[in-house]
Design an enzyme around this catalytic site. Structure first.
Site, PDB file in Angstrom:
ATOM      1  N   ALA B  85     -28.540  29.807  -4.429  1.00  0.00           N
ATOM      2  CA  ALA B  85     -29.410  28.656  -4.219  1.00  0.00           C
ATOM      3  C   ALA B  85     -29.054  27.895  -2.943  1.00  0.00           C
ATOM      4  CB  ALA B  85     -29.350  27.724  -5.418  1.00  0.00           C
ATOM      5  N   ASN B 170     -28.007  18.124 -10.860  1.00  0.00           N
ATOM      6  CA  ASN B 170     -26.838  18.855 -11.355  1.00  0.00           C
ATOM      7  C   ASN B 170     -25.826  17.965 -12.048  1.00  0.00           C
ATOM      8  OD1 ASN B 170     -26.861  18.065  -8.524  1.00  0.00           O
ATOM      9  ND2 ASN B 170     -24.764  18.816  -8.438  1.00  0.00           N
ATOM     10  N   CYS B 344     -18.517  20.970  -6.247  1.00  0.00           N
ATOM     11  CA  CYS B 344     -18.697  21.456  -4.876  1.00  0.00           C
ATOM     12  C   CYS B 344     -17.533  21.144  -3.992  1.00  0.00           C
ATOM     13  CB  CYS B 344     -19.972  20.906  -4.284  1.00  0.00           C
ATOM     14  SG  CYS B 344     -21.393  21.744  -4.967  1.00  0.00           S
TER      15      CYS B 344
END
Lengths: 389, 407
Positions: B85, B170, B344
């Site tokens: 993605a 998210n 992340c």
């Protein structure tokens, strides 16, 4: 087993995943964890990725920290060329005429370095090109991109010499080593290049993963701009959650490739046998026979018989090989590699590539040779009939 | 569902219960089964045209493409495989913008609209374009995490190229009003891209009904493999893109590079399973989540739920506990694999930009954990988690050594 699988002599297109890498991939597929997560599963994922990085680094004599995992060789080549252009403003790119299309098309206005009739890059021409201003980009500092081994002919380029010439002119050097690693010893330091592209599925690893390896002197500068931006993975050089099973499989395949290197170089015996036996037929031409080549690759003609017809005949006989690069599917275009070597279109159209690998057997080679003879004999008979009519 | 349940009772086996389904999901065993042959005997390069190995790989890749297309109401040719993605988002945003720029023939468009809570890789792509001279509008969100449609409408000008708004967040799991955004974009004649990494396979998506022009898909967020994703690119009217890289012309030239057949197959299978099971699964997760929440709220003090509870996927909760630090809390919950935010920029201590955008103060943002549940989460897991979290929160709220430092 279902369908009987043919003899596979197309290892330069892709290789089967080797058993050790397969096992590693299967294990990793059972792991859950995003390598950027701080909890236990995340840390476990991080650890196996870093182990894989060590192994890939070892394959080419680099430092682990300088390995940037990508989605494959094409992305690595683009990251090297586009990333450097965008990051450093170095717009001038010189690439050999026989590079993979992902290098040749990575930027507009790439200047092509000619090759000789054996497909070996012309060092003198490179020196001259770097001394003179280019029409598009002047004399600005350049990037030179020369592959280590060609996918179609197997020719091994004098990359260390290329790097020496390039460095003399203040140019940076990128080397697409996708077809070379696992088939010959590769040392990024000895070659003197700044960046090197690798692909897992060409060395018994899974498809969908590759790497751009940086040399220490480039890694210290910040001249490479990421093509894919996001969460800061891969030290900011390539964003996106790491492809854990792919990377793990790549690491194990790299380790296996390094271990099996002596065996692969022995494959030259098969290559030479093919070329000796088939070379006896009048008009058969083995390309780049006079140049240093990979042990596993043989590119040769069957006089008067179009490559696509040969491929079909071989396929019917249960032998999988190809006419050249397995890229933009469907299109049968004349090989730009053979064209750059000055091979006439008619002759280039009759060339096929035989490439073998870690699981090729003596029987495979024998099957290829007898099938080749058979196809050629039948084709010649047809040609004779047509000519007689 | 219980037949394929690798994490059933996992805490008892000495591994933490996995409650981080927004970071990544375990691969479904049925997906794995379909993939494995393509790592070994069916290993061909799908772009090899001369032999069986190539053809069988190509056929499998194309079948996978159909399954992905079917899941979102697209046609096969509109699905471009990518490495994930992040790449899809980069390709969609940079690709549409750069094409406008190179389209020198008079196009004066240079404006992109996105949202402050979008994924980091969307925001980073936008920031890079801003540095290249594009104009960016970052839409704020309300306290519930949703954008204001009037504000969106007002932000679109005759210079706007693209609106990029994520489908599902998210961190907080909220679902943006996609159909409404699509209608506005269609009316204003601008492209609509949505990062659907957290939405695909979780909520029904239809690119026709929602007027979506570009949609990013991730494999490993819905029980497919890592290292694979897709970008939906509308063909009618056609969305044109400048590729991120060049090469052998694969994927209509938009995304060159050898396709990883096993990964494509895995993504296809994940899509097929999701299409069949999504509705039931959403119901089951919703019940699990509600049960968990009820249990937790009955025991823990000062709990805040971040993000809208109605417009939200059932597999996500984002909770703040007054007076507790998320890092301490996670350290005390060794039997649970949780996250304090997006997985992340690992290890960074900054409070979540998503929670900040909701107007949540730094103390509460630093006290937030994300509970992500999914296909293999059991009632036992959630009961255990509710008890464990309630007990640990209580311990840290009352124990003076754990008090969050006064701001």
């Amino acid at each position: 087993m279902g369908i009987k699988h043919p003899v596979y002599l197309d290892h330069n297109a892709t290789t089967a995943v080797c058993p050790a890498a397969r096992k590693a991939v299967a294990c990793a597929l059972d792991m859950t964890g995003n390598a950027s997560s701080v909890h236990g599963p995340g840390r476990a994922a991080r650890k196996v990725i870093e182990d894989a990085r060590d192994r890939v680094a070892a394959l080419v004599g680099a430092r682990s920290a300088d390995v940037v995992f990508t989605s494959g060789g094409t992305e690595a080549n683009n990251l090297a060329i586009r990333g450097l252009q965008q990051g450093s403003g170095r717009t001038r790119v010189l690439a050999s005429a026989v590079e993979h299309t992902s290098v040749l098309k990575a930027a507009p206005d790439i200047e092509t370095i000619p090759v000789d009739s054996e497909g070996v890059v012309d060092l003198l021409a490179l020196d001259t090109m770097l001394s003179e201003p280019s029409s598009a980009n002047g004399t600005g500092p350049a990037l030179v991109s020369v592959m280590l081994a060609n996918n179609e002919t197997g020719v091994i380029q004098p990359v260390a010499e290329v790097a020496a010439v390039a460095r003399r002119h203040g140019a940076l050097v990128h080397c697409d080593a996708v077809q070379a690693v696992g088939k010959m010893p590769v040392d990024i330091v000895a070659l003197g290049v700044h960046m090197m592209s690798l692909s897992a599925h060409k060395i018994g690893g899974p498809a969908g993963v590759g790497a751009l390896v940086l040399a220490e002197d480039l890694a210290h500068s910040t001249t490479l701009s990421a093509l894919i931006l996001g969460g800061g993975q891969e030290r900011g050089r390539r964003a996106g959650s790491e492809n854990l099973p792919g990377i793990v499989g790549f690491g194990v395949a790299a380790e296996e490739a390094l271990k099996n290197l002596p065996k692969i170089t022995n494959l030259a015996g098969w290559r030479d046998r093919i070329e000796d036996e088939l070379g006896r037929h009048a008009g058969v031409r083995v390309f780049s026979g006079g140049a240093p080549r990979l042990a596993n690759t043989c590119c040769l003609t069957m006089p008067g018989i179009a490559a696509d017809r040969q491929i079909i005949a071989f396929d019917l006989a249960g032998i999988a090989l190809s006419a050249g690069a397995a890229c933009s599917s469907g299109k049968v275009e004349p090989s730009h590699v053979l064209a750059a070597m000055g091979v006439a279109v008619d002759e280039a159209d009759t060339a096929i590539r035989v490439s073998f690998g870690w699981n090729t057997t003596n029987q495979d080679i024998y099957a290829f040779l007898t099938t080749w003879d058979d196809i050629y004999a039948r084709a010649k008979a047809v040609i004779k009939d047509v000519e007689a009519a | 569902m219980m037949t394929h349940d690798p994490f059933h009772g996992s805490a008892q086996k000495g591994r933490p219960i996995y409650l981080d389904y927004q970071a990544t999901t375990p691969i479904d065993p049925r997906v794995l089964d379909d993939m494995m042959p393509f790592f070994t005997e069916k290993f061909g390069n799908p772009h090899s045209q001369g032999h069986l190995y190539g053809w069988e790989a190509e056929e499998a890749v194309e079948s996978a493409r159909s399954k992905i297309a079917a899941l979102i109401g697209a046609s096969d040719k509109e699905i471009i495989f990518t490495s994930g993605a992040t790449e899809s988002n980069n390709l969609a945003i940079t690709g549409t913008a750069r094409l406008q720029k190179s389209d020198a023939a008079g196009s004066q468009k240079n404006h992109i609209v996105t949202c402050v809570t979008d994924h980091k890789c969307v925001l980073e792509s936008c920031a890079a374009l801003e540095r290249e001279g594009f104009d960016l509008t970052y839409l704020p969100v309300s306290g519930n995490g949703l954008i204001d449609l009037d504000r969106l409408r007002g932000s679109i000008t005759d210079k706007t190229i693209l609106v990029s708004i994520m489908s599902v967040n998210n961190e907080i799991g909220v679902i943006q009003p996609l159909a409404e955004i699509g209608a506005i974009c269609r009316e204003k004649d601008v492209f609509f891209h949505t990062d659907a990494a957290q939405a695909v396979g979780k909520i029904p998506l239809n690119v026709v009904e929602m007027a979506i022009d570009l949609m990013s898909i991730s494999g490993h967020k819905f029980y497919g493999p890592m290292g694979i994703g897709a970008l939906y690119v509308r063909r009618r009217p056609r969305v044109r893109l400048d590729p991120l890289f060049s090469g052998g012309g694969q994927e209509q030239g938009l995304r060159p590079g050898t396709l990883a057949a096993p990964l494509c197959v895995g993504l296809g299978k994940a899509a097929e399973i999701a299409a069949l099971e999504m509705d039931d699964e959403a119901g089951r997760l919703g019940r699990l989540r509600d049960r968990f929440l009820e249990k937790l709220l009955s025991r823990a003090e000062d709990v805040t739920i971040n993000g809208d509870m109605e417009k939200r996927i059932p597999g996500n909760l984002n909770l703040s506990f007054t007076g507790v630090l998320a890092d301490n809390l996670m350290a005390g919950l060794k039997d649970l694999a949780l996250s304090s935010g997006a997985a992340c920029s690992s290890g960074s201590d900054e409070p979540s930009y998503v929670l900040k955008a909701l107007g949540i103060n730094d103390d509460l943002a630093a006290a937030s954990i994300r509970v992500g549940l999914g296909r293999f989460t059991t009632e036992q897991d959630m009961d255990f988690a509710a008890d464990a979290i309630a007990a640990e929160v209580d311990r840290q709220q009352t124990h003076p050594g754990y008090r969050a430092p006064a701001a």
